[in-house]
Design an enzyme around this catalytic site. Structure first.
Site, PDB file in Angstrom:
ATOM      1  N   VAL A  41       8.954   7.766   5.732  1.00  0.00           N
ATOM      2  CA  VAL A  41       8.700   9.165   5.393  1.00  0.00           C
ATOM      3  C   VAL A  41       8.451   9.963   6.662  1.00  0.00           C
ATOM      4  CG1 VAL A  41       7.822   8.658   3.091  1.00  0.00           C
ATOM      5  CG2 VAL A  41       6.236   8.731   5.018  1.00  0.00           C
ATOM      6  N   LEU A  46       0.856  -1.181   0.000  1.00  0.00           N
ATOM      7  CA  LEU A  46       0.000   0.000   0.000  1.00  0.00           C
ATOM      8  C   LEU A  46       0.893   1.233   0.000  1.00  0.00           C
ATOM      9  CD1 LEU A  46      -2.572  -1.141   2.717  1.00  0.00           C
ATOM     10  CD2 LEU A  46      -2.950  -1.058   0.238  1.00  0.00           C
ATOM     11  N   SER A  47       0.313   2.391  -0.295  1.00  0.00           N
ATOM     12  CA  SER A  47       1.154   3.589  -0.325  1.00  0.00           C
ATOM     13  C   SER A  47       1.736   3.876   1.055  1.00  0.00           C
ATOM     14  CB  SER A  47       0.362   4.790  -0.831  1.00  0.00           C
ATOM     15  OG  SER A  47      -0.754   5.048  -0.009  1.00  0.00           O
ATOM     16  N   GLU A  48       1.061   3.402   2.129  1.00  0.00           N
ATOM     17  CA  GLU A  48       1.599   3.646   3.460  1.00  0.00           C
ATOM     18  C   GLU A  48       1.183   2.554   4.431  1.00  0.00           C
ATOM     19  OE1 GLU A  48       4.304   6.464   4.019  1.00  0.00           O
ATOM     20  OE2 GLU A  48       2.644   6.981   2.711  1.00  0.00           O
ATOM     21  N   THR A  49       2.143   2.129   5.265  1.00  0.00           N
ATOM     22  CA  THR A  49       1.861   1.297   6.427  1.00  0.00           C
ATOM     23  C   THR A  49       2.310   2.079   7.658  1.00  0.00           C
ATOM     24  OG1 THR A  49       2.131  -0.788   5.218  1.00  0.00           O
ATOM     25  CG2 THR A  49       2.356  -0.872   7.612  1.00  0.00           C
TER      26      THR A  49
END
Length: 258
Positions: free
Chosen positions: A66, A42-45
């Site tokens: 990030v 996914l784009s973020e965890t």
């Protein structure tokens, strides 16, 4: 360890921006978290651990950690306020971007974020080649924000991911004034191993800032015109920070066995 999949900036599943949220008793290795983020793809965890000074939140894309992620913060606050701190309407996270405070207001989760200094930079041929259309203006903060003539250009563009890597910014954003919202935008993140982020909260610390100045408005409704789509309510404060609000929908709860 439980993992929650939450669609952020939407009131129903299969839209908005999905994020994985892992709530843990202690920190695993960074290698493990990177592997987990890559496995989720996914784009973020997001990873959350309760420390002596409060909850610490970290964000990982499939390629890197990030310093700020809006939709995964919204997803994390949704999880914490609905499953761990049910009696509260406010949650605070310690992060690489400092302390972030999120407040639940009815169905909206309001995030208090920093803004970034925006500097206008020259529009280049490389930008035009990367996006497939020539921007009217380009501004740079943490991310690149390129402004286009109308929202149809933004909605239909198919940028060259390799060329996007060669132009400035952590994320390369395309935006235009919206017909039914204050702005329409898309966020491309090849440098973070994400071709397109469906709805990017951190990018709107800059996208909404730009349109706030152009439109002379402190409160804006911004639409992210990805395939999934999502709505962000943005409000600028007198202290120079921005409040970004959105809804969230739970997609899944799972147990991690690794």
């Amino acid at each position: 360890m439980k993992q929650y999949i939450v669609d952020a900036f939407t009131d129903h599943v299969f839209s908005g921006n999905p994020a994985a949220v892992c709530v843990m008793d202690e920190w695993p290795s960074e290698e493990w978290m990177m592997n987990m983020a890559a496995e989720n793809n996914l784009s973020e965890t997001a990873f959350i651990v309760k420390e002596e000074t409060g909850y610490r939140l970290r964000w990982f894309t499939p390629g890197t950690e990030v310093e700020l992620c809006g939709h995964a913060t919204l997803a994390s606050s949704f999880v914490m306020l609905n499953y761990y701190e049910k009696e509260s309407n406010v949650i605070e996270f310690n992060t690489l971007s400092g302390k972030l405070t999120i407040t639940r207001k009815d169905n909206l989760y309001e995030m208090d974020f920093p803004t970034y200094e925006l500097k206008e930079i020259p529009v280049t041929d490389d930008m035009e080649k990367a996006f497939g259309a020539r921007p009217l203006k380009a501004v740079l903060g943490l991310d690149l924000v390129c402004v286009f003539e109308n929202e149809d250009i933004v909605r239909t563009m198919n940028p060259d991911q390799e060329l996007l890597r060669k132009i400035p910014g952590r994320i390369q954003n395309a935006t235009a004034k919206g017909a039914c919202s204050d702005s329409v935008s898309r966020s491309f993140c090849p440098k973070l191993s994400i071709p397109e982020d469906p709805v990017c909260g951190s990018a709107h610390c800059q996208i909404a800032d730009y349109w706030s100045q152009v439109l002379d408005k402190k409160d804006l409704v911004c639409y992210q015109a990805s395939k999934r789509g999502g709505t962000l309510h943005c409000s600028f404060q007198d202290n120079g920070r921005i409040r970004i609000s959105g809804e969230a929908a739970l997609f899944a709860v799972s147990e991690i066995m690794a």
